[in-house]
Design an enzyme around this catalytic site. Sequence first.
Site, PDB file in Angstrom:
ATOM      1  N   SER A  77       0.937  -1.188   0.074  1.00 58.60           N
ATOM      2  CA  SER A  77      -0.011   0.065   0.009  1.00 58.60           C
ATOM      3  C   SER A  77       0.863   1.102   0.113  1.00 58.60           C
ATOM      4  CB  SER A  77      -0.755   0.064   1.184  1.00 58.60           C
ATOM      5  OG  SER A  77      -0.046  -0.201   2.287  1.00 58.60           O
ATOM      6  N   GLY A 178      12.400  -1.277   8.501  1.00 61.99           N
ATOM      7  CA  GLY A 178      11.081  -1.849   8.300  1.00 61.99           C
ATOM      8  C   GLY A 178      11.456  -3.343   8.175  1.00 61.99           C
ATOM      9  N   GLY A 179      11.499  -4.231   7.056  1.00 63.81           N
ATOM     10  CA  GLY A 179      11.740  -5.299   6.754  1.00 63.81           C
ATOM     11  C   GLY A 179      13.289  -5.789   6.630  1.00 63.81           C
ATOM     12  N   GLY A 180      14.028  -4.575   6.481  1.00 62.52           N
ATOM     13  CA  GLY A 180      15.533  -5.017   6.507  1.00 62.52           C
ATOM     14  C   GLY A 180      16.105  -4.764   5.206  1.00 62.52           C
ATOM     15  N   GLU A 203      14.210   1.550  14.233  1.00 60.43           N
ATOM     16  CA  GLU A 203      12.766   1.290  13.865  1.00 60.43           C
ATOM     17  C   GLU A 203      11.762   1.930  14.801  1.00 60.43           C
ATOM     18  OE1 GLU A 203      12.173  -3.702  13.882  1.00 60.43           O
ATOM     19  OE2 GLU A 203      12.858  -2.718  15.654  1.00 60.43           O
ATOM     20  N   LYS A 272      14.380  22.748   4.913  1.00 61.09           N
ATOM     21  CA  LYS A 272      13.492  22.809   3.980  1.00 61.09           C
ATOM     22  C   LYS A 272      13.147  21.892   3.059  1.00 61.09           C
ATOM     23  CE  LYS A 272      14.401  26.896   5.543  1.00 61.09           C
ATOM     24  NZ  LYS A 272      13.650  27.285   6.990  1.00 61.09           N
ATOM     25  N   ASN A 306       7.335  10.624   0.899  1.00 55.59           N
ATOM     26  CA  ASN A 306       5.933  10.544   0.577  1.00 55.59           C
ATOM     27  C   ASN A 306       4.752  10.461   1.685  1.00 55.59           C
ATOM     28  OD1 ASN A 306       6.465  10.628  -2.123  1.00 55.59           O
ATOM     29  ND2 ASN A 306       6.893   8.101  -2.259  1.00 55.59           N
TER      30      ASN A 306
HETATM   31  C1  LIG Z   1      10.109   0.685   2.838  1.00 56.77           C
HETATM   32  C2  LIG Z   1      10.552   1.814   3.595  1.00 56.77           C
HETATM   33  C3  LIG Z   1      11.476   1.743   4.825  1.00 56.77           C
HETATM   34  C4  LIG Z   1      11.943   0.463   5.335  1.00 56.77           C
HETATM   35  O1  LIG Z   1      12.726  -0.352   4.237  1.00 56.77           O
HETATM   36  P1  LIG Z   1      12.877  -1.940   4.510  1.00 56.77           P
HETATM   37  O2  LIG Z   1      13.755  -2.286   3.623  1.00 56.77           O
HETATM   38  O3  LIG Z   1      11.653  -2.757   4.449  1.00 56.77           O
HETATM   39  O4  LIG Z   1      13.579  -1.949   6.065  1.00 56.77           O
HETATM   40  C5  LIG Z   1      11.830   2.899   5.431  1.00 56.77           C
HETATM   41  N1  LIG Z   1      11.432   4.037   4.944  1.00 56.77           N
HETATM   42  C6  LIG Z   1      10.786   4.248   3.717  1.00 56.77           C
HETATM   43  C7  LIG Z   1      10.357   5.611   3.363  1.00 56.77           C
HETATM   44  C8  LIG Z   1      10.087   3.202   3.121  1.00 56.77           C
HETATM   45  O5  LIG Z   1       9.285   3.187   2.054  1.00 56.77           O
END
Ligand SMILES: *Cc1c(COP(=O)(O)O)cnc(C)c1O
Length: 317
Positions: A77, A178-180, A203, A272, A306
Amino acid sequence: MSITYEDIVAAARRIEGYAHRTPVLTSRTANEELGAEIFFKAENMQRMGAFKFRGGFNALSRFNEAQRKAGVVAFSSGNHAQAIALSAKLLGIPATIIMPEDAPASKIAATRGYGGKVVTFDRYKEDREAIGRKLAEEQGMTLIPPYDHADVIAGQGTAAKELFEEVGELDYLFVCLGGGGLLSGSALAARALSPKCKLYGVEPEAGNDGQQSFRSGAIVHIDTPKTIADGAQTQHLGTLTFPIIQREVDDILTASDAELVDAMRFFAARMKIVVEPTGCLGFAAARKMKEQLRGRRVGVLISGGNVDIERFAALLA
Ligand SMILES: *Cc1c(COP(=O)(O)O)cnc(C)c1O
């Protein structure tokens, strides 16, 4: 099959001319606050607004003829959806993105805008992985996951590679986790280009599965965490990313939502730039380590920018 720095070098060659070589920003105010020299790698300025374009484009550019014809499928998503849709468009590959039907309309629109075919599902009743597998099996599409894939990891590692090439060796590097995919790729780049650099993954406090995994030695699964860092709401590290993180990373740290908002405000007011909450993780953690960082050269990976402008304003209000 282990992933090496050579894979990152090959990925860098593939994405050249497609991905932006994003700027490395500095801020006198940040340096004064931490008593350190800080280098921000600004992946919020990457195409589609996040580093995920690197891994997505690298993975798709390795498709063979049959894979190109049948197309790619991804479920996301967030930024991975847009990365796959844009990469597929640039490479002339059909893309199907599976998104929850209640995903923000702006994200669905952005994915469609990049030419992706969006298939929605009911996240409370249907299993997106099963839908993805079904499309992959029935229509021969190739499924590209957001982080646990060798070509994705190698692509994500190109951001840190560029950072070290531009500023030289660093004492510390802070990376959003996130997932690394980003952290494991960055780790491979760091070990090759700045072997003594201390490397930290960061994290959201509410979703510290990576920290638990790192400290216990086995992948820990958690429920989807409640945090404003929507890019790091992953429930577990990957089977490819975890061993690299375990081997190469010095520790996993956390930041609270309030600390992320503070960092977001700093980036907007002082530098900025618009950084999404997840992209603030690295700097938020670095700010809590003043003692160790004093006098050091510190890299901070800003992962993405984003965020709906209304949400951005509401978070800062
Ligand atoms: C996906 C994402 C992360 C995490 O990245 P992983 O490879 O899943 O650890 C961090 N920041 C942003 C902006 C992301 O889109």
